[in-house]
Scaffold this active site. Structure first.
Site, PDB file in Angstrom:
ATOM      1  N   ARG A  66      -5.908  12.671  -5.350  1.00 25.85           N
ATOM      2  CA  ARG A  66      -7.167  12.083  -4.915  1.00 25.85           C
ATOM      3  C   ARG A  66      -8.223  13.139  -4.610  1.00 25.85           C
ATOM      4  NH1 ARG A  66     -11.160  10.505  -3.204  1.00 25.85           N
ATOM      5  NH2 ARG A  66     -11.570   8.771  -1.802  1.00 25.85           N
ATOM      6  N   ASP A  84      -7.067  -1.544  -7.382  1.00 28.25           N
ATOM      7  CA  ASP A  84      -7.615  -2.156  -6.172  1.00 28.25           C
ATOM      8  C   ASP A  84      -7.990  -3.601  -6.476  1.00 28.25           C
ATOM      9  OD1 ASP A  84      -8.556  -1.187  -3.320  1.00 28.25           O
ATOM     10  OD2 ASP A  84      -9.959  -2.707  -4.014  1.00 28.25           O
ATOM     11  N   TYR A 144     -15.625 -10.343   0.137  1.00 28.05           N
ATOM     12  CA  TYR A 144     -16.248  -9.050  -0.197  1.00 28.05           C
ATOM     13  C   TYR A 144     -17.564  -9.245  -0.936  1.00 28.05           C
ATOM     14  CZ  TYR A 144     -12.217  -6.421   1.428  1.00 28.05           C
ATOM     15  OH  TYR A 144     -11.258  -5.872   2.224  1.00 28.05           O
ATOM     16  N   ARG A 153       0.832  -1.220   0.000  1.00 29.15           N
ATOM     17  CA  ARG A 153       0.000   0.000   0.000  1.00 29.15           C
ATOM     18  C   ARG A 153       0.862   1.263   0.000  1.00 29.15           C
ATOM     19  NH1 ARG A 153      -5.350  -1.757   1.447  1.00 29.15           N
ATOM     20  NH2 ARG A 153      -6.030   0.296   0.818  1.00 29.15           N
ATOM     21  N   ARG A 185      -2.806   7.000   0.860  1.00 28.30           N
ATOM     22  CA  ARG A 185      -3.220   8.209   1.569  1.00 28.30           C
ATOM     23  C   ARG A 185      -2.196   8.822   2.505  1.00 28.30           C
ATOM     24  NH1 ARG A 185      -8.703   5.565   3.465  1.00 28.30           N
ATOM     25  NH2 ARG A 185      -7.098   3.993   3.789  1.00 28.30           N
TER      26      ARG A 185
END
Ligand code: CP3
Length: 340
Positions: A37, A73, A148, A24, A28
């Site tokens: 973003r 993703d 998911y 990752r 962010r």
């Protein structure tokens, strides 16, 4: 000049230092990511190759990691199968129409990756023109992806998933079959587009008992990896929270086993035979003061000295509130302390 240290370590060849990247790493915690973003939604970002290239390059340029990972993703190919997907701020991914019966599964397609996720392949082609470090492509592993689809989003207890496994095993296996077919084609397309290594993220498989891992999850990972043999690319299998599954994960056929921080790396290396390992400091240990962080890195390098290839990494993704300077301290320390 191409820096191929990461690829050499994947193959268990000698390297002049231990390569490092961070799961990752494009995300962010970087203000530069936040800036990109800020202008688009997460899914728009994932579907804009130029922007994906920009954020994939950020950790390479800013932090000096030895490999880039495709920005995307794991749920992108699930959306391409026909499952509507949204990302809500603070709640993570949501599938408003969870897959809990055969009819819902039958409505999903096995997408053509070049057609339905062409933006991913385009990102890979563009990145290869820019990069001087190897490019890692990736997918989720079938079990993690299934959670998911079945839960309808993230979960802590995986009630719907396990209930289906134990009460409707045939339906569960059918879901796994279809996801496996999709994932296998998706990774083959990434290889064809120019990915130089492939990582399979099994983020939630650690909730399974070894016997259930063997029956419900591992065979599908094995099939994907065996389908990828013709590509010749190193395959990394990361079973998060998988300390109790290492013996079985070795049977996945992967060239590199990703390790989370809950296992001692030396103990894991004894179990993996001639495979390379990737990992495994606690992502939160990046918050240690500099001298303690460097000491922890030294200890990990010492613990991995008998590995047939070691790629330094965190034991899971970098946390969004990590100061980038702390990540930089770790990366520089790995390079300096492992130099031989
Ligand atoms: O730098 C990289 O590693 C490449 C990009 C990448 C992302 N997601 C970007 C992302 C990768 C490899 C992933 C994989 C992924 N996605 C996993 C497996 C790895 C892991 O952490 O276990 C999983 C489980 C997902 C699913 C997912 N995506 C969740 C649960 C969330 C929300 C929670 C969170 O961490 O924000 C995402 C969103 C996501 N994927 C973000 C990023 C940068 C944050 C989105 C934003 O900008 O708001």
């Amino acid at each position: 000049m191409m820096n191929d240290t990461f690829l050499k370590a994947c193959r268990g060849e000698k390297t002049s230092y231990t390569p490092i990247w961070m799961m990752r790493q494009a995300g962010r915690y970087l203000p530069e990511y936040q800036k990109v973003r800020g202008k688009v939604t997460f899914l728009e970002l994932c579907k804009s190759p130029e922007l994906c290239v920009e954020v994939s390059l950020q950790p390479v340029d800013i932090l000096g990691v030895d490999a880039a990972i495709l920005f995307s993703d794991i749920l992108i190919p699930m959306e391409a199968m026909g499952a509507p997907l949204t990302f809500s701020e603070g709640h993570g991914p949501i599938f408003p129409e969870p897959i809990r019966n055969q009819a819902a599964l039958d409505r999903l397609i096995v997408p053509d990756p070049d057609v339905h996720t062409g933006f991913v392949m385009e990102t890979i082609r563009l990145l290869r023109k820019e990069l001087k470090v190897p490019l890692i492509g990736f997918s989720g592993a079938p079990f993690t992806l299934a959670t998911y689809l079945i839960e309808g989003g993230s979960s802590k207890v995986f009630w719907e998933t396990k209930k289906m496994m134990f009460t409707q095993p045939e339906l569960f296996h059918n879901i796994m079959e279809k996801i496996t077919e999709c994932t296998s084609l998706y990774l083959q397309a990434q290889a064809k587009a120019g990915a130089q290594a492939l990582q399979i993220f099994d983020s939630w498989v650690g909730v399974l008992a070894p016997c259930d891992f063997k029956e419900f999850a591992l065979p599908y990972v094995q099939r994907i990896i065996s389908d990828l043999q013709d590509t010749g690319l190193p395959i990394i299998y990361f079973a998060n929270n998988g300390a109790t599954l290492v013996d079985l994960s070795v049977q996945s056929g992967a060239d590199v086993l990703g390790l989370d921080w809950r296992i001692n790396i030396g103990d894991a290396i004894k179990k993996v035979g001639n495979k390379a390992v990737q990992g495994n400091i606690d992502p939160f240990a990046l918050m240690l003061p500099k001298d303690k962080l460097r000491q922890r890195i030294q200890n990990l390098l010492d613990g991995a000295k008998d590995a047939h290839g070691h790629i330094f990494n965190l034991g899971h993704g970098i946390h969004q509130f990590t100061p980038p300077d702390q990540a930089k301290i770790a990366i520089d320390a790995v390079h300096e302390l492992s130099a031989r």
